[in-house]
Design a protein around this motif. Structure first.
Motif, PDB file in Angstrom:
ATOM      1  N   GLU A  95       0.809  -1.217   0.000  1.00  0.00           N
ATOM      2  CA  GLU A  95       0.000   0.000   0.000  1.00  0.00           C
ATOM      3  C   GLU A  95       0.844   1.269   0.000  1.00  0.00           C
ATOM      4  N   ASN A  96       2.051   1.219   0.544  1.00  0.00           N
ATOM      5  CA  ASN A  96       2.869   2.425   0.678  1.00  0.00           C
ATOM      6  C   ASN A  96       4.032   2.475  -0.298  1.00  0.00           C
ATOM      7  N   ALA A  97       4.138   1.491  -1.213  1.00  0.00           N
ATOM      8  CA  ALA A  97       5.269   1.484  -2.146  1.00  0.00           C
ATOM      9  C   ALA A  97       5.201   2.672  -3.104  1.00  0.00           C
ATOM     10  N   GLN A  98       3.986   2.997  -3.644  1.00  0.00           N
ATOM     11  CA  GLN A  98       3.869   4.097  -4.594  1.00  0.00           C
ATOM     12  C   GLN A  98       4.210   5.433  -3.931  1.00  0.00           C
ATOM     13  N   ARG A  99       3.733   5.627  -2.695  1.00  0.00           N
ATOM     14  CA  ARG A  99       4.064   6.875  -1.986  1.00  0.00           C
ATOM     15  C   ARG A  99       5.555   6.986  -1.715  1.00  0.00           C
ATOM     16  N   ARG A 100       6.170   5.885  -1.391  1.00  0.00           N
ATOM     17  CA  ARG A 100       7.616   5.884  -1.113  1.00  0.00           C
ATOM     18  C   ARG A 100       8.424   6.241  -2.359  1.00  0.00           C
ATOM     19  N   ARG A 101       7.984   5.722  -3.526  1.00  0.00           N
ATOM     20  CA  ARG A 101       8.697   6.059  -4.766  1.00  0.00           C
ATOM     21  C   ARG A 101       8.513   7.531  -5.121  1.00  0.00           C
ATOM     22  N   ASP A 109      13.603  -0.965  -6.524  1.00  0.00           N
ATOM     23  CA  ASP A 109      12.564  -1.703  -5.799  1.00  0.00           C
ATOM     24  C   ASP A 109      13.094  -2.292  -4.501  1.00  0.00           C
ATOM     25  N   LYS A 110      14.370  -2.723  -4.512  1.00  0.00           N
ATOM     26  CA  LYS A 110      14.965  -3.293  -3.306  1.00  0.00           C
ATOM     27  C   LYS A 110      15.098  -2.239  -2.203  1.00  0.00           C
ATOM     28  N   GLY A 115      13.342   0.241   2.892  1.00  0.00           N
ATOM     29  CA  GLY A 115      12.898   1.411   3.637  1.00  0.00           C
ATOM     30  C   GLY A 115      11.542   1.201   4.296  1.00  0.00           C
ATOM     31  N   LEU A 116      10.625   0.560   3.566  1.00  0.00           N
ATOM     32  CA  LEU A 116       9.310   0.278   4.148  1.00  0.00           C
ATOM     33  C   LEU A 116       9.402  -0.749   5.270  1.00  0.00           C
TER      34      LEU A 116
END
Length: 449
Positions: A95-101, A109-110, A115-116
């Motif tokens: 759920e938070n991968a897009q916000r993190r990018r 991606d790694k 980080g998450l």
């Protein structure tokens, strides 16, 4: 049964116990196990023969059948395959991968995943509980998707070979018969489609149990090579786990005979500890003897640990020191106020913090510390303790008779402890009004426990 009887036992030790108990059984008690073993061996031979027949049939099949209307792409017919997340942390990362990018463009991606994961470790228990509830709901949805996907797969398998919908009782026989009539291309296609899709052995959900009862018996989904049963004489350590000790002097055929790997003559071939010690330079004058020595080490030197007034007030506030009684080196040691070997020096840092009148006996005290303690109505007395007297003060249980405390040894120390300005315990002004409790003027015989 042995692992339940002895929890935590190593598997190798459990096998040894089983072997010992087997030797203790009588011939009548062994007979049921031997009968069961004969049945297993017969079944094993049948499985091996069937496996060889299937393998030979697959090698002899060279012609591929013509594609039919039912030989469609399984991905298009069956629809998207259900995916399963392993833990609630994966839900948080997805759920938070897009916000993190978006916050950190250019991350791989790694790096985003790492980080998450670090952010997940900082989430509170209440925050993780929300993701755990959603994760359980997703698992239930996954079970329903797996059951539906299997039904579509079974319908596809039946339509691919023109079979009727099987009943519940003949489900396993229908799958086996359809596989036997399947062409080589359809068999390979279905194996690629279904093999390794679901972890049947590790999952314990309802959908996986449904899959395991219908899929495990079919060679379309899994073709397992038959193996022998585990036996005690087949147990082995991993290769390299046990290394044999080097044995020397066992003849030249072993490779370590005669000189035992030491070679001929020389210092390294001699027996015993004949090697020179550190600092030896082959007969040359060592460096430690070339240069002269300067100075000396005072054997009577004492290392006094500093103790400040603010720390004393903190220990009083927390209840670790009792200000109504004299604070001696014994109370300082037992309350862990400061660790020392020779004594304690009282200093005046944080004198404005001290607000409790105290009576304290230390080895040395600064003028500012004495002034602050006496301004509050307290008393400071400097008492001398040598190593033996200090040990008897801190650990009296180790002495049957407490020794008489020694007087200061040198003239410099006698002068310091006789100075009333330094609040020495030998000064007449101090000794007339206060007797230190930590100094034994006579030998004291302790009562036996």
């Amino acid at each position: 049964a042995i692992k339940e009887e002895f929890p935590g036992i190593h598997w190798k030790r459990a096998a040894q116990v089983s072997y010992i108990r087997w030797n203790a059984l009588s011939e009548e008690e062994r007979q049921p196990f031997k009968d069961c073993y004969d049945v297993l061996m017969k079944q094993y031979e049948i499985d091996v023969a069937a496996y060889d027949a299937r393998k030979e049939a697959s090698l002899l099949t060279n012609s591929e059948p013509e594609p039919t209307q039912s030989d469609e792409e399984p991905e298009r017919v069956l629809g998207p395959k259900p995916t399963r997340m392993n833990r609630s942390r994966d839900l948080y990362c997805r759920e938070n991968a897009q916000r993190r990018r978006g916050e950190n463009p250019g991350l791989s991606d790694k790096d985003v995943r790492m980080g998450l994961t670090n952010l997940w470790e900082c989430i509170t228990k209440e925050g993780r509980h929300l993701y755990a509830v959603r994760f359980i709901a997703l698992l239930k949805s996954y079970d329903a998707d797996v059951v539906a996907y299997f039904k579509r797969a079974r319908a596809f398998l039946i339509s691919a070979h023109g079979q009727q919908e099987p009943s519940e009782s003949s489900d396993g026989e229908m799958l086996k018969s359809s596989v036997q009539r399947a062409s080589a291309s359809a068999l390979a296609q279905l194996q690629r489609q279904f093999s390794g899709r679901f972890s049947l052995s590790s999952s314990k959900t309802i959908g996986s149990r449904f899959l395991s009862t219908h899929v495990a018996d079919s060679t379309v989904f899994r073709v397992a090579r038959p193996t022998l049963a585990l036996a005690l004489n087949g147990l082995r350590d991993n290769r390299g786990a046990r290394k044999l000790k080097k044995r020397v002097g066992r003849g030249h055929g072993s490779g370590h005979g005669k000189t035992c790997g030491r070679g001929h003559k020389g210092q390294n071939s001699r027996a015993g500890n004949g090697k020179p010690g550190p600092g030896f330079e082959g007969g040359q004058t060592p460096l430690t003897q070339v240069f002269p020595k300067r100075g000396f080490k005072n054997a009577l030197r004492r290392e006094l640990q500093p103790l400040n007034l603010d720390r004393i007030q903190h220990f009083i506030n927390t209840g670790r020191l009792d200000p109504s009684k004299p604070i001696t080196l014994r109370e300082i040691y037992r309350s862990n106020l400061v660790r020392f070997t020779d004594g304690v020096s009282l200093l005046a840092r944080g004198s404005h913090v001290l607000s409790t009148p105290i009576t304290i006996e230390v080895s040395r005290a600064s003028e500012a510390a004495i002034k602050r303690v006496e301004a509050l109505g307290g008393r400071v007395v400097c008492v001398y303790h040598n190593r033996l007297a200090l040990r008897a003060l801190l650990h009296p249980h180790k002495f049957a008779v407490l020794p008489k405390s020694a007087m200061p040894m040198t003239a410099k120390l006698r002068k310091a402890y006789s100075d009333p300005a330094r609040r020495g315990f030998l000064a007449p002004e101090i000794s007339q009004v206060y007797t230190p409790t930590s100094f034994n003027f006579e030998r004291v015989e302790q009562a036996k426990a």
